[in-house]
Design an enzyme around this catalytic site. Structure first.
Site, PDB file in Angstrom:
ATOM      1  N   LYS A 219      36.389  46.507  42.274  1.00 37.64           N
ATOM      2  CA  LYS A 219      37.406  45.709  40.844  1.00 37.64           C
ATOM      3  C   LYS A 219      37.724  45.305  41.110  1.00 37.64           C
ATOM      4  O   LYS A 219      38.195  44.323  40.548  1.00 37.64           O
ATOM      5  CB  LYS A 219      37.008  47.811  40.757  1.00 37.64           C
ATOM      6  CG  LYS A 219      36.130  48.445  40.493  1.00 37.64           C
ATOM      7  CD  LYS A 219      36.583  49.671  39.400  1.00 37.64           C
ATOM      8  CE  LYS A 219      36.147  51.252  39.841  1.00 37.64           C
ATOM      9  NZ  LYS A 219      37.015  52.269  39.128  1.00 37.64           N
ATOM     10  N   GLY A 220      38.768  45.403  42.223  1.00 39.92           N
ATOM     11  CA  GLY A 220      39.926  44.747  41.949  1.00 39.92           C
ATOM     12  C   GLY A 220      39.905  42.888  41.733  1.00 39.92           C
ATOM     13  O   GLY A 220      41.143  42.657  41.946  1.00 39.92           O
TER      14      GLY A 220
ATOM     15  N   ARG B  20      45.686  48.124  36.847  1.00 36.89           N
ATOM     16  CA  ARG B  20      44.865  47.319  37.131  1.00 36.89           C
ATOM     17  C   ARG B  20      45.474  45.811  35.982  1.00 36.89           C
ATOM     18  O   ARG B  20      45.004  44.800  35.890  1.00 36.89           O
ATOM     19  CB  ARG B  20      43.855  47.690  36.371  1.00 36.89           C
ATOM     20  CG  ARG B  20      43.470  47.751  37.889  1.00 36.89           C
ATOM     21  CD  ARG B  20      41.472  48.236  38.095  1.00 36.89           C
ATOM     22  NE  ARG B  20      40.872  49.273  38.537  1.00 36.89           N
ATOM     23  CZ  ARG B  20      41.148  48.807  40.298  1.00 36.89           C
ATOM     24  NH1 ARG B  20      41.241  48.207  41.014  1.00 36.89           N
ATOM     25  NH2 ARG B  20      40.603  50.356  41.261  1.00 36.89           N
TER      26      ARG B  20
ATOM     27  N   PHE C 251      53.130  48.466  48.089  1.00 31.20           N
ATOM     28  CA  PHE C 251      51.620  48.712  48.089  1.00 31.20           C
ATOM     29  C   PHE C 251      52.105  47.726  46.903  1.00 31.20           C
ATOM     30  O   PHE C 251      52.567  48.153  45.977  1.00 31.20           O
ATOM     31  CB  PHE C 251      51.514  50.430  47.662  1.00 31.20           C
ATOM     32  CG  PHE C 251      50.011  50.100  47.394  1.00 31.20           C
ATOM     33  CD1 PHE C 251      49.562  50.231  48.165  1.00 31.20           C
ATOM     34  CD2 PHE C 251      49.830  50.544  46.179  1.00 31.20           C
ATOM     35  CE1 PHE C 251      48.213  50.367  48.349  1.00 31.20           C
ATOM     36  CE2 PHE C 251      48.993  50.703  45.571  1.00 31.20           C
ATOM     37  CZ  PHE C 251      47.471  50.653  46.250  1.00 31.20           C
ATOM     38  N   VAL C 252      51.448  46.895  46.308  1.00 31.95           N
ATOM     39  CA  VAL C 252      51.642  46.492  44.572  1.00 31.95           C
ATOM     40  C   VAL C 252      50.761  46.732  43.466  1.00 31.95           C
ATOM     41  O   VAL C 252      48.744  46.996  44.407  1.00 31.95           O
ATOM     42  CB  VAL C 252      51.204  44.804  45.210  1.00 31.95           C
ATOM     43  CG1 VAL C 252      52.884  44.346  45.588  1.00 31.95           C
ATOM     44  CG2 VAL C 252      50.034  43.921  45.626  1.00 31.95           C
TER      45      VAL C 252
ATOM     46  N   ASP D  30      44.808  43.613  53.244  1.00 30.47           N
ATOM     47  CA  ASP D  30      46.367  44.694  53.654  1.00 30.47           C
ATOM     48  C   ASP D  30      45.972  44.750  55.267  1.00 30.47           C
ATOM     49  O   ASP D  30      45.977  43.542  56.400  1.00 30.47           O
ATOM     50  CB  ASP D  30      45.553  45.648  53.061  1.00 30.47           C
ATOM     51  CG  ASP D  30      47.299  46.920  53.280  1.00 30.47           C
ATOM     52  OD1 ASP D  30      48.699  45.916  53.673  1.00 30.47           O
ATOM     53  OD2 ASP D  30      46.944  47.733  53.509  1.00 30.47           O
TER      54      ASP D  30
ATOM     55  N   ASP E 273      45.180  48.080  41.910  1.00 25.32           N
ATOM     56  CA  ASP E 273      45.176  49.872  41.546  1.00 25.32           C
ATOM     57  C   ASP E 273      45.946  50.601  42.182  1.00 25.32           C
ATOM     58  O   ASP E 273      46.054  50.129  43.127  1.00 25.32           O
ATOM     59  CB  ASP E 273      44.919  50.369  41.088  1.00 25.32           C
ATOM     60  CG  ASP E 273      43.046  50.611  42.232  1.00 25.32           C
ATOM     61  OD1 ASP E 273      42.761  49.531  42.806  1.00 25.32           O
ATOM     62  OD2 ASP E 273      43.277  52.082  42.664  1.00 25.32           O
TER      63      ASP E 273
ATOM     64  N   GLU F 144      38.698  38.341  47.324  1.00 29.67           N
ATOM     65  CA  GLU F 144      38.952  39.747  47.296  1.00 29.67           C
ATOM     66  C   GLU F 144      40.832  39.841  46.465  1.00 29.67           C
ATOM     67  O   GLU F 144      41.624  38.233  46.594  1.00 29.67           O
ATOM     68  CB  GLU F 144      39.037  40.323  48.691  1.00 29.67           C
ATOM     69  CG  GLU F 144      38.448  40.699  49.133  1.00 29.67           C
ATOM     70  CD  GLU F 144      38.887  42.954  49.094  1.00 29.67           C
ATOM     71  OE1 GLU F 144      39.357  42.451  47.874  1.00 29.67           O
ATOM     72  OE2 GLU F 144      38.653  43.366  49.458  1.00 29.67           O
ATOM     73  N   ASP F 145      40.862  40.506  46.227  1.00 28.66           N
ATOM     74  CA  ASP F 145      42.126  40.487  45.214  1.00 28.66           C
ATOM     75  C   ASP F 145      43.246  40.981  46.772  1.00 28.66           C
ATOM     76  O   ASP F 145      44.327  39.761  46.425  1.00 28.66           O
ATOM     77  CB  ASP F 145      42.637  42.039  44.971  1.00 28.66           C
ATOM     78  CG  ASP F 145      41.696  43.181  45.440  1.00 28.66           C
ATOM     79  OD1 ASP F 145      41.381  43.295  46.842  1.00 28.66           O
ATOM     80  OD2 ASP F 145      41.991  44.756  44.727  1.00 28.66           O
TER      81      ASP F 145
HETATM   82  P1  IMP Z   1      42.535  46.316  53.891  1.00 32.70           P
HETATM   83  O1  IMP Z   1      41.083  46.935  54.216  1.00 32.70           O
HETATM   84  O2  IMP Z   1      43.463  47.614  54.874  1.00 32.70           O
HETATM   85  O3  IMP Z   1      42.562  45.251  54.227  1.00 32.70           O
HETATM   86  O4  IMP Z   1      42.712  47.098  52.522  1.00 32.70           O
HETATM   87  C1  IMP Z   1      42.322  46.465  51.883  1.00 32.70           C
HETATM   88  C2  IMP Z   1      41.701  46.687  50.096  1.00 32.70           C
HETATM   89  O5  IMP Z   1      42.819  47.932  49.934  1.00 32.70           O
HETATM   90  C3  IMP Z   1      41.485  46.115  49.235  1.00 32.70           C
HETATM   91  O6  IMP Z   1      40.519  45.513  48.613  1.00 32.70           O
HETATM   92  C4  IMP Z   1      42.460  46.611  47.723  1.00 32.70           C
HETATM   93  O7  IMP Z   1      41.381  47.544  47.427  1.00 32.70           O
HETATM   94  C5  IMP Z   1      43.175  47.671  48.824  1.00 32.70           C
HETATM   95  N1  IMP Z   1      44.693  47.178  48.803  1.00 32.70           N
HETATM   96  C6  IMP Z   1      45.268  46.960  50.322  1.00 32.70           C
HETATM   97  N2  IMP Z   1      46.898  47.216  49.517  1.00 32.70           N
HETATM   98  C7  IMP Z   1      46.962  47.290  48.250  1.00 32.70           C
HETATM   99  C8  IMP Z   1      48.343  47.175  47.434  1.00 32.70           C
HETATM  100  O8  IMP Z   1      49.058  47.371  47.409  1.00 32.70           O
HETATM  101  N3  IMP Z   1      47.787  47.754  46.488  1.00 32.70           N
HETATM  102  C9  IMP Z   1      46.397  48.069  46.040  1.00 32.70           C
HETATM  103  N4  IMP Z   1      45.544  47.822  46.642  1.00 32.70           N
HETATM  104  C10 IMP Z   1      45.282  47.762  47.630  1.00 32.70           C
HETATM  105 MG    MG Z   2      41.341  49.564  45.499  1.00 30.37          MG
END
Ligand code: IMP
Ligand code: MG
Length: 193
Positions: free
Chosen positions: A61-62, A183, A170-171, A121, A177, A117-118
Site C-alpha cells: 500500500k505504501g 501513512r 526506520f521512517v 531497504d 507505515d 515503490e515507496d
Molecule cells: P525490503 O524488501 O527490505 O527492501 O523492504 C521493502 C519494503 O519494506 C518496503 O516496500 C516497505 O513496505 C517496507 N519498509 C522498508 N523500510 C521501511 C521503513 O523505513 N519504513 C516503512 N516501511 C519500510
Molecule cells: Mg510496508
C-alpha cells in the site's frame, strides 16, 4: 515536547493518548521537498518515455501516496495497475520471502513497465518483483523508488529513478507505515521508539 516536531499535523489528545504522535520523530523529508522532487521525477519520466506508452505498477500500500502525486506530473500517455505483496519478517525487517496478495489485472508482455515503490531497504522485495515481472517478458522494466537506504542494501538492484537517499533509520509518513500507522503524515519522519 514531541508535539512541536509535527509540522502540518495537529496531534489531538486522542492520538497522543493512543501513543501515536509520540512515535513521530525527526522530519527527514519535509512536505515541500517531497513535492519538488516528485515533480522532477515526473518530468524526467515524461522525457524518457516520450512516444512509449507507459504502465506504472504501484506496490500496495505504501507507494499509493507517492504514485498518485507522481502520476499527476507525468504528461505522456500512462496507465496504472497495482500489485500487493507481503514480505515475511518483523515489523521493521523484511525476510525476502515474498508472497503475492494481489497480482496485476493486465498482461505486461511487450509493454514498458515502471515499478513504483515507496522505499528500497534490503532490496529483497524489489528483487523478487523484478524477477517475477521480468519473467512475463515486458519490453522494458525499470524502478522508481521514492526513498532508498543504501546502507541496508543486501542485493544490488537497478533503480533508475530515486527520490531521496536516507540514512539507516526506520521512517514513516507519505505512505510509509509502522504497523499500519502514520501513512497519512504529509512528510517523511523517523520512527521514534
Ligand atoms: P525490503 O524488501 O527490505 O527492501 O523492504 C521493502 C519494503 O519494506 C518496503 O516496500 C516497505 O513496505 C517496507 N519498509 C522498508 N523500510 C521501511 C521503513 O523505513 N519504513 C516503512 N516501511 C519500510
Ligand atoms: Mg510496508
Amino acid at each position: 515536547m514531541a508535539v512541536n516536531r509535527l509540522p502540518g499535523v495537529v496531534p489531538t489528545p486522542e492520538r497522543v493518548l493512543a501513543g501515536e504522535a509520540t512515535e513521530v520523530g525527526e522530519v527527514l523529508v519535509p512536505a515541500d521537498a517531497l513535492q519538488r522532487r516528485v515533480r522532477e521525477l515526473g518530468e524526467a519520466i515524461s522525457r524518457d518515455y516520450a512516444g512509449r506508452p507507459l504502465l506504472l505498477v504501484g506496490v500496495l500500500k505504501g507507494a499509493v501516496f507517492f504514485l498518485s502525486d507522481l502520476m499527476r506530473f507525468i504528461d505522456i500517455p500512462v496507465e496504472l495497475d497495482f500489485m500487493a505483496v507481503a514480505s515475511y519478517g518483523s515489523a521493521t525487517d523484511s525476510s525476502g520471502v515474498v508472497r503475492i496478495l494481489k497480482d496485476l489485472d493486465v498482461a505486461i508482455e511487450g509493454r514498458d513497465i515502471l515499478i513504483v515503490e515507496d522505499i528500497v531497504d534490503s532490496g529483497l522485495t524489489l528483487q523478487y518483483l523484478l524477477r517475477n515481472l521480468g519473467s512475463r517478458n515486458p519490453a522494458s522494466l525499470e524502478v522508481c523508488a521514492l526513498l532508498t537506504k543504501p546502507d541496508r542494501r543486501k542485493v544490488d538492484l537497478p533503480t533508475r529513478y530515486v527520490g531521496f537517499e536516507i540514512p539507516d533509520r526506520f521512517v514513516i509518513g507519505y505512505g510509509l507505515d509502522y504497523d499500519e500507522r502514520h501513512r497519512n503524515l504529509p512528510f517523511v519522519a523517523a520512527l521514534e521508539r
